[in-house]
Design a protein around this motif. Sequence first.
Motif, short mmCIF file in Angstrom:
data_model
loop_
_atom_site.label_atom_id
_atom_site.label_comp_id
_atom_site.label_asym_id
_atom_site.label_seq_id
_atom_site.Cartn_x
_atom_site.Cartn_y
_atom_site.Cartn_z
N THR A 180 0.84 -1.20 0.00
CA THR A 180 0.00 0.00 0.00
C THR A 180 0.87 1.25 0.00
O THR A 180 1.85 1.34 0.75
CB THR A 180 -0.92 -0.01 1.25
OG1 THR A 180 -1.67 -1.21 1.22
CG2 THR A 180 -1.86 1.18 1.24
N THR B 105 6.17 9.19 2.34
CA THR B 105 7.14 9.94 3.15
C THR B 105 7.73 9.08 4.27
O THR B 105 8.54 9.57 5.06
CB THR B 105 6.50 11.20 3.78
OG1 THR B 105 5.53 10.77 4.76
CG2 THR B 105 5.82 12.07 2.75
N GLY B 106 7.32 7.83 4.35
CA GLY B 106 7.86 6.93 5.37
C GLY B 106 9.37 6.83 5.22
O GLY B 106 9.90 6.93 4.12
N THR C 43 -0.08 11.10 4.10
CA THR C 43 -1.54 10.95 4.12
C THR C 43 -2.00 10.54 5.52
O THR C 43 -1.24 9.98 6.30
CB THR C 43 -1.98 9.85 3.14
OG1 THR C 43 -1.38 8.61 3.56
CG2 THR C 43 -1.56 10.17 1.71
#
Length: 470
Positions: free
Chosen positions: A76, A81-82, A147
């Motif tokens: 997913t 930005t992880g 998000t």
Amino acid sequence: MDRGNPGARLGALSARLRADLDPAALLVGNELDGRVAGTWGLPRTLAARILVRPADTQGVSATLRICNELSQPVVTHGGLTGVVDGAWAESGDLILSLERMTRIEEVDVVGRTMTAQAGAPLQRVQEEAARHDLMFPLDLGARGSATIGGNAATNAGGNRVIRYGMMRALVLGLEAVLADGTVVSSMNQMLKNNAGYDLKQLFIGTEGTLGVVTRLVLRLVEAPKSQATALVAMTDFHQVTRFLSYIDGALGGTLSAYEVLWQDFYHFMCARMPAVTPPLTGVHPYYVVVEALGSDQVRDTELFESVLSDAFENKLITDAVVAKSQAERDAIWSIRDDVVQLMELKPVFLFDVSLRIRDVEAYTQGVRQRLTEAWPDQQLLVFGHLGDGNIHLAISAGAESGEARTEVERIVYEPLGGLGGSVSAEHGIGLEKKPYLPWCRTDAEIELMKSMKRTLDPNGILNPGKIFDL
Ligand SMILES: Cc1cc2nc3c(=O)[nH]c(=O)nc-3n(C[C@H](O)[C@H](O)[C@H](O)COP(=O)(O)OP(=O)(O)OC[C@H]3O[C@@H](n4cnc5c(N)ncnc54)[C@H](O)[C@@H]3O)c2cc1C
């Protein structure tokens, strides 16, 4: 499906999906060119050749049902930005992107909740709350792209945890789709609901390994009417911890941020940001960004300044500057938040660890000493959410090789076990920290995590290989 022939496999999969999804939902092959696998970490070009971007929960459900039947691995994507390679995908993976599920469905000003689709960017959620004189308290540097679903999947923290908690505390209800396509809707809008298990927590902080988050009910608070920000200097770590207790008590519950910058970090950042005049001159061992959110600008500013002045007279702090305008506030925060500057260090290894506040100083000194023994010219920059016992370390040492990274990781993570600390305070485990999960979780804890994964995702299709191997 022909597993040995990737082209045939992709063709069969896309035919099944095309039959069930709206035409804009499916991208295959060259249509994915230019897309990235993340904005941080491993090489960024997306290897996967098929991406589904449903417009609603039914589309997510149909996609997962088909993928489950075909044992098709699914990764997913939120805002990418992880920072732990949690959204990394192999060439044979299918990307499930939430990019078309960005709708804010409702703001309930009486109940102080917001209902939104999981792909809504954090900043838009914050702005929508502000339009109703409310605030969604989660805040972090990547707010423009991250998000709200990704924030839930990573149980994001950020700069205001000391007052409002992490994402886990800010989600009242959640809808998720299980690996087999079952929709579990727990869209609770109440603060209290002890009717059985709190199922939303299964999907918060589990990095997309147990289900895909599709919609959320977020907890809002009244928008603060006042904001006071200061940069404070201190000479020793004892002052840093004493001042935290002091200011938290003296402000009567309005302290919303307590971010500590060790001197090397402060001077590194100031040197790389020519547009920012260093708010405090001279050299001090520690700098702290303190912020309070309250209800009356005049009264709260007076209290804030008098608390700082008392702290100065009582030798709890060495120097302080209070922001007098939004520009001055932004300048102070940019020194803390503009962490992309760290990428100028070559190489740079970044860490996000958690431990008891009282152990932080001895821990960082130990890490510094061991790094210097291994690499006399190493550079260690320390900063972070000290009020939460969460520090970030940026380390430049050795060559840009896997070997140097492994050695640096050992130096950073090894002492945490004995201190009851964690290798991940807020970023998650992803792929990057997978080898180190057993360094801060017991065998029994990891086995329970694995058994939950096997129960909810028996074919192992959701974000496979992340957090742990089955
Ligand atoms: C400049 C910068 C500053 C940052 N500061 C902070 C900070 O202060 N605190 C903090 O906690 N983090 C911080 N981060 C990290 C990052 O912003 C957070 O982890 C954020 O929550 C990730 O959201 P995303 O939408 O980008 O998720 P992604 O990067 O797209 O995905 C992250 C993980 O969640 C999974 N996922 C994404 N969406 C869903 C979904 N809808 N359902 C199920 N799984 C999903 C992915 O598969 C992946 O495993 C920072 C990052 C940057 C680049």
